[in-house]
Design an enzyme around this catalytic site. Sequence first.
Site, mmCIF file in Angstrom:
data_model
loop_
_atom_site.group_PDB
_atom_site.id
_atom_site.type_symbol
_atom_site.label_atom_id
_atom_site.label_comp_id
_atom_site.label_asym_id
_atom_site.label_seq_id
_atom_site.Cartn_x
_atom_site.Cartn_y
_atom_site.Cartn_z
ATOM 1 N N HIS A 133 64.353 65.710 54.268
ATOM 2 C CA HIS A 133 63.318 66.726 54.057
ATOM 3 C C HIS A 133 62.576 67.094 55.341
ATOM 4 C CE1 HIS A 133 60.498 63.179 53.441
ATOM 5 N NE2 HIS A 133 59.697 63.978 54.106
ATOM 6 N N ASP A 189 67.928 61.453 50.638
ATOM 7 C CA ASP A 189 66.876 61.943 51.522
ATOM 8 C C ASP A 189 67.058 61.424 52.947
ATOM 9 O OD1 ASP A 189 64.708 63.407 52.317
ATOM 10 O OD2 ASP A 189 63.206 61.983 51.618
ATOM 11 N N SER A 218 57.052 60.489 57.788
ATOM 12 C CA SER A 218 58.368 60.633 57.163
ATOM 13 C C SER A 218 59.492 60.532 58.192
ATOM 14 C CB SER A 218 58.468 61.991 56.454
ATOM 15 O OG SER A 218 57.614 62.034 55.346
#
Length: 328
Positions: free
Chosen positions: A134, A164, A270
């Site tokens: 992402h 992911d 992230s």
Amino acid sequence: MTESQGTYEQPYPSSPASPAHAEWPPPPPYRPGPQPEPGKKRRRGPVALLAAVAIVAAAVGGGTAYTVQELAGKDATTAVGAPAVPTAKRGDVAAIAAAVGPSVVEINATLAGGSSTGSGVIISSDGEIVTNNHVVSGASSVKVRTSDGKSYTAEVLGTDSSKDLALIKLRGAKGLKAAALGDSDAVRVGDPVVAIGSPEGLTGTVTSGIVSALNRDVTVSTDENQGQDQGGDDQWPFRFGGREFNGDTGSSTTTYKAIQTDASLNPGNSGGALFDAGGRVIGINSAMYSSGSQASSSAEAGSIGLGFAIPVNTVKSDLAALRSGGTS
């Protein structure tokens, strides 16, 4: 003076003690005889050197094997890497940060409708980097900044939205410090951990905590338009425990088993690394519980000690597919 010399010289060879004198010549051969000793030492040199190397190898554990494997051009990332910090410094946050900080990077992706800021982990000296899908999903260009301030352009090698995960590669990079990948199956609840990333673009931010839980079902969106917002705050929506956080995950989702940690994670973490007490990567930070469940900006959200990371064994099992350019 001449006579005394004569008296000295004549009796020596003809002295009745010559039988005893006959026993003395052997020492000269034995005196040179030890001279082969240097030869013997030279012959034993490599053995002694190997023994010394073996002692050093024992002292550093698997580190020597890991380095040799990497120098031999083999894929060392599929095995468990050596601890990045010495045993005496195990669990020391400052020592871990100093040892592994150079292996974590900041990632800035340009999107059609904005930008995304995240983190990544270097896994090869020539610039392979693991991050979240992402973070780079739908990016038209990707820029990476290393801990020493150098900037690189990166290309996306492969993505796996179902996990992911994404693998990117820096252009023209060499001599980078690769992180050692650990074993997430060996992680236990209560183990100390260190998270490093770039929350809000603050490169190299270090937080610490423990593993709070294992095998948490975390659901994230696989829609590339869901990954980032216009402001570039990287507020990735996810679902946990039947509730939505950081926005709506949409209809296209995937669920993975995550490591839960109380180490502070914020927007921009992230794709960064979750390290164990030895400085090995045990997870890729991927989601954080936000106090504002429908937060649309970082001003409304913040870490409250509930973060989630993709286990590193999931990463290792996916590397071959990512390297081959897989997109899913």
